[in-house]
Scaffold this motif. Structure first.
Motif, PDB file in Angstrom:
ATOM      1  N   LYS A 208       0.648  -1.095  -0.028  1.00  0.00           N
ATOM      2  CA  LYS A 208       0.172   0.030  -0.091  1.00  0.00           C
ATOM      3  C   LYS A 208       0.748   1.275   0.184  1.00  0.00           C
ATOM      4  CE  LYS A 208      -2.071  -1.190   3.864  1.00  0.00           C
ATOM      5  NZ  LYS A 208      -3.104  -1.231   4.978  1.00  0.00           N
ATOM      6  N   PRO A 209       0.414   2.289  -0.533  1.00  0.00           N
ATOM      7  CA  PRO A 209       1.008   3.559  -0.326  1.00  0.00           C
ATOM      8  C   PRO A 209       1.260   4.007   1.242  1.00  0.00           C
ATOM      9  CG  PRO A 209      -0.853   3.751  -2.023  1.00  0.00           C
ATOM     10  CD  PRO A 209      -0.892   2.610  -1.257  1.00  0.00           C
ATOM     11  N   ALA A 210       2.365   4.492   1.464  1.00  0.00           N
ATOM     12  CA  ALA A 210       2.561   4.721   3.195  1.00  0.00           C
ATOM     13  C   ALA A 210       1.570   6.283   3.267  1.00  0.00           C
ATOM     14  CB  ALA A 210       3.973   4.947   3.188  1.00  0.00           C
ATOM     15  N   ARG A 211       1.396   6.689   2.313  1.00  0.00           N
ATOM     16  CA  ARG A 211       0.731   7.986   2.833  1.00  0.00           C
ATOM     17  C   ARG A 211      -0.627   8.373   2.152  1.00  0.00           C
ATOM     18  NH1 ARG A 211       6.438  10.980   2.469  1.00  0.00           N
ATOM     19  NH2 ARG A 211       6.291   9.538   0.576  1.00  0.00           N
ATOM     20  N   ALA A 212      -1.538   7.207   2.230  1.00  0.00           N
ATOM     21  CA  ALA A 212      -3.003   7.441   1.513  1.00  0.00           C
ATOM     22  C   ALA A 212      -3.844   6.635   2.100  1.00  0.00           C
ATOM     23  CB  ALA A 212      -2.744   6.879  -0.195  1.00  0.00           C
ATOM     24  N   GLY A 213      -5.061   7.000   1.820  1.00  0.00           N
ATOM     25  CA  GLY A 213      -6.100   6.386   2.557  1.00  0.00           C
ATOM     26  C   GLY A 213      -7.320   5.850   1.792  1.00  0.00           C
ATOM     27  N   SER A 214      -8.605   5.684   2.228  1.00  0.00           N
ATOM     28  CA  SER A 214      -9.573   5.404   1.513  1.00  0.00           C
ATOM     29  C   SER A 214      -9.068   4.143   0.700  1.00  0.00           C
ATOM     30  CB  SER A 214     -10.076   6.499   0.596  1.00  0.00           C
ATOM     31  OG  SER A 214     -10.565   7.633   1.353  1.00  0.00           O
ATOM     32  N   SER A 215      -8.365   3.375   1.319  1.00  0.00           N
ATOM     33  CA  SER A 215      -7.720   2.140   0.770  1.00  0.00           C
ATOM     34  C   SER A 215      -7.292   2.091  -0.945  1.00  0.00           C
ATOM     35  CB  SER A 215      -9.026   0.898   0.723  1.00  0.00           C
ATOM     36  OG  SER A 215      -9.265   0.683   2.041  1.00  0.00           O
ATOM     37  N   VAL A 216      -7.013   3.278  -1.271  1.00  0.00           N
ATOM     38  CA  VAL A 216      -6.713   3.687  -2.437  1.00  0.00           C
ATOM     39  C   VAL A 216      -4.881   3.075  -2.717  1.00  0.00           C
ATOM     40  CG1 VAL A 216      -5.887   5.514  -4.180  1.00  0.00           C
ATOM     41  CG2 VAL A 216      -7.970   5.739  -2.894  1.00  0.00           C
ATOM     42  N   GLY A 217      -4.821   2.388  -3.854  1.00  0.00           N
ATOM     43  CA  GLY A 217      -3.469   1.887  -4.296  1.00  0.00           C
ATOM     44  C   GLY A 217      -3.380   0.849  -3.387  1.00  0.00           C
ATOM     45  N   ILE A 218      -3.972   0.027  -2.712  1.00  0.00           N
ATOM     46  CA  ILE A 218      -3.854  -1.028  -2.167  1.00  0.00           C
ATOM     47  C   ILE A 218      -3.849  -2.428  -2.867  1.00  0.00           C
ATOM     48  CG2 ILE A 218      -4.227  -2.535   0.043  1.00  0.00           C
ATOM     49  CD1 ILE A 218      -4.944  -0.004   1.289  1.00  0.00           C
ATOM     50  N   THR A 219      -2.794  -3.575  -2.840  1.00  0.00           N
ATOM     51  CA  THR A 219      -2.994  -4.552  -3.421  1.00  0.00           C
ATOM     52  C   THR A 219      -2.671  -5.798  -2.530  1.00  0.00           C
ATOM     53  OG1 THR A 219      -2.244  -3.599  -5.516  1.00  0.00           O
ATOM     54  CG2 THR A 219      -2.250  -5.991  -5.707  1.00  0.00           C
ATOM     55  N   LYS A 220      -3.771  -6.813  -2.543  1.00  0.00           N
ATOM     56  CA  LYS A 220      -3.405  -7.951  -1.815  1.00  0.00           C
ATOM     57  C   LYS A 220      -2.491  -8.813  -2.737  1.00  0.00           C
ATOM     58  CE  LYS A 220      -5.722 -11.899   0.308  1.00  0.00           C
ATOM     59  NZ  LYS A 220      -6.971 -12.647   0.236  1.00  0.00           N
ATOM     60  N   VAL A 221      -1.399  -9.254  -2.432  1.00  0.00           N
ATOM     61  CA  VAL A 221      -0.337 -10.146  -3.011  1.00  0.00           C
ATOM     62  C   VAL A 221      -0.402 -11.587  -2.489  1.00  0.00           C
ATOM     63  CG1 VAL A 221       1.980 -10.163  -3.856  1.00  0.00           C
ATOM     64  CG2 VAL A 221       0.961  -8.176  -3.629  1.00  0.00           C
ATOM     65  N   ASP A 222      -0.607 -12.499  -3.277  1.00  0.00           N
ATOM     66  CA  ASP A 222      -0.475 -13.732  -2.941  1.00  0.00           C
ATOM     67  C   ASP A 222       0.752 -14.588  -2.827  1.00  0.00           C
ATOM     68  OD1 ASP A 222      -3.405 -14.172  -2.090  1.00  0.00           O
ATOM     69  OD2 ASP A 222      -3.939 -13.915  -3.997  1.00  0.00           O
ATOM     70  N   ASP A 223       1.800 -13.956  -3.830  1.00  0.00           N
ATOM     71  CA  ASP A 223       2.860 -14.637  -4.075  1.00  0.00           C
ATOM     72  C   ASP A 223       3.951 -13.776  -4.631  1.00  0.00           C
ATOM     73  OD1 ASP A 223       2.658 -14.826  -7.123  1.00  0.00           O
ATOM     74  OD2 ASP A 223       1.306 -16.683  -6.429  1.00  0.00           O
ATOM     75  N   LEU A 224       5.207 -14.081  -5.075  1.00  0.00           N
ATOM     76  CA  LEU A 224       6.026 -13.016  -5.658  1.00  0.00           C
ATOM     77  C   LEU A 224       5.824 -12.590  -6.743  1.00  0.00           C
ATOM     78  CD1 LEU A 224       8.833 -11.994  -4.710  1.00  0.00           C
ATOM     79  CD2 LEU A 224       9.917 -13.915  -5.763  1.00  0.00           C
ATOM     80  N   SER A 225       4.792 -13.492  -7.710  1.00  0.00           N
ATOM     81  CA  SER A 225       4.678 -13.138  -9.072  1.00  0.00           C
ATOM     82  C   SER A 225       4.142 -11.522  -9.380  1.00  0.00           C
ATOM     83  CB  SER A 225       3.828 -14.219  -9.839  1.00  0.00           C
ATOM     84  OG  SER A 225       2.721 -14.378  -9.160  1.00  0.00           O
ATOM     85  N   GLY A 226       3.218 -11.580  -8.285  1.00  0.00           N
ATOM     86  CA  GLY A 226       2.403 -10.447  -8.260  1.00  0.00           C
ATOM     87  C   GLY A 226       2.829  -9.017  -7.559  1.00  0.00           C
ATOM     88  N   LEU A 227       4.293  -9.169  -7.230  1.00  0.00           N
ATOM     89  CA  LEU A 227       4.834  -8.044  -6.294  1.00  0.00           C
ATOM     90  C   LEU A 227       5.093  -6.894  -6.849  1.00  0.00           C
ATOM     91  CD1 LEU A 227       5.773  -7.369  -3.264  1.00  0.00           C
ATOM     92  CD2 LEU A 227       7.965  -8.335  -3.961  1.00  0.00           C
TER      93      LEU A 227
END
Length: 382
Positions: A208-227
């Motif tokens: 996630k962005p360190a300085r954002a809110g409203s869950s903007v820009g957050i990604t759930k990553v299940d493994d290294l391929s999506g990092l």
């Protein structure tokens, strides 16, 4: 200050400038919040001046029209849609000697809009919720709703927020921070930090962005391929990113509100899993209007515990006015604080006002309490 210019003068009602919009990725949600606040302010008690900040940073005089500030047919509103002039600008005072607000347009004489007694800044994210606007208002000597410069900055930067919480003995989950220089100079080493986090605590991770809110820009990553893709998405909103381990448990939120005798906590709310979404992201919150359970189904002991922790978080970050504190109740029964929000959403579906409504404070009362707290509080060191 003379009786003629005092904010408490009986000669006129206190004037509230509602400032909204802004340059962050949360611009639209700020507009929606402003609409709800404008609708709720008691016009028999206060005069109101809506001021919108466009996406490119222009301060604009906007329509006092809450109906145009809502999300309609999944379309997000903007300040640009609410102002008639593409060039006109609002100027706030720059010294404590005057609280006069001025409107200017190219080729026209500046127009005085009168004095402002208090600012209600419903900006979310950088360039508004992060201490920048608060610093400007401190320089101008204008009271304002919500957290001051330091607590706004701490509340916006999740890295330093967690460091503050840890220093005050509040439990936080595992995380690492990747600064822009690290990613630019040695991406392999930065990736290793993240992989080591996953190795110790497991996948998935949340980038996630360190300085954002409203869950903007957050990604759930299940493994290294999506990092790498997740890092790129987070860096679209902030060059500094935060990577957190998954905390298995229930998402519980609690509101804190400043009364004359100090901060108090609301009944908590639970954010249940959203079947159509991987987690409680922007789409779930604002587009699909996913709702929480208020009050949260907790034991009396758990309710008291989270209320105590929420007030402790409020005090740890030297907050003022209001805070929404977000926690996980883990599978072993421990509360872990995820973050605080020093200017939580005030949209009709936002959890902060809903929690206070269930606590016995209606939406208009909540807005009034916040304005009154700001009018009581001096600017400057306090």
């Amino acid at each position: 200050m003379s009786s003629e210019t005092s904010p408490q003068s009986p000669a006129r009602k206190p004037r509230v400038a509602v400032v909204f919009g802004g340059r962050s990725s949360e611009h639209a949600i700020s507009v929606v919040t402003a609409g709800a606040v404008l609708r709720a302010i008691d016009r028999t008690k206060y005069d109101v001046l809506p001021i919108g900040i466009t996406s490119d940073g222009r301060w604009a005089l906007t329509a006092d029209d809450p109906e145009r500030m809502a999300i309609t047919d999944r379309a997000l509103p903007s300040v640009e849609q609410l102002t008639d002039s593409p060039e006109g600008g609002v100027l706030l005072p720059v010294t404590p000697a005057s609280r006069e607000v001025v409107y200017t347009e190219p080729g026209a004489m500046p127009k005085a809009l009168g004095e402002v007694d208090v600012v209600f800044p419903v900006l979310h994210g950088p360039f508004g919720e992060d201490g920048t606007l608060q610093g400007m208002l401190e320089l101008a000597g204008i009271p304002y709703v919500g957290a001051g410069v330091l607590s706004s900055a701490v509340g916006q930067d999740k890295e330093y927020m967690k460091l503050v919480f840890t220093s005050f003995g509040l439990p936080v989950g595992p995380y690492v921070v990747i600064r822009p220089r690290e990613w630019e100079n040695d991406p392999a080493a930065a990736r290793k930090k993240i992989v080591d986090l996953a190795g110790e605590h497991g996948w998935p991770l949340f980038v996630k962005p360190a300085r954002a809110g409203s869950s903007v820009g957050i990604t759930k990553v299940d493994d290294l391929s999506g990092l790498d893709e997740a890092i790129a998405e987070a860096q679209r909103h902030d060059p500094k990113i935060l990577v957190e381990s998954l905390l298995r448990g229930r998402e519980i939120e609690c509101g804190v509100l400043e009364f004359e005798d100090g901060p108090r906590a609301s009944v908590p709310a639970e954010i249940p899993p959203v079947s159509a979404h991987d987690f409680y992201d922007f789409e779930a919150k604002y587009i699909d209007s996913a709702s929480g359970i208020v009050p949260a189904p907790l034991s009396e002991e758990e309710t008291h515990r989270i209320q105590e922790l929420a007030v402790r978080a409020f005090d740890a970050a030297s907050c003022e006015g209001l805070v929404r504190a977000d926690f996980f109740l883990t599978e072993d029964g421990e509360f872990v604080i995820n973050e605080i929000n020093t200017m939580p959403g005030f949209t009709p579906i936002s959890m902060y006002p809903l929690m206070w409504q269930k606590t016995g404070v209606s939406y208009p009362e909540l807005v009034d309490l916040l304005i009154q707290a700001a009018l009581r509080r001096p600017t400057g060191l306090r």
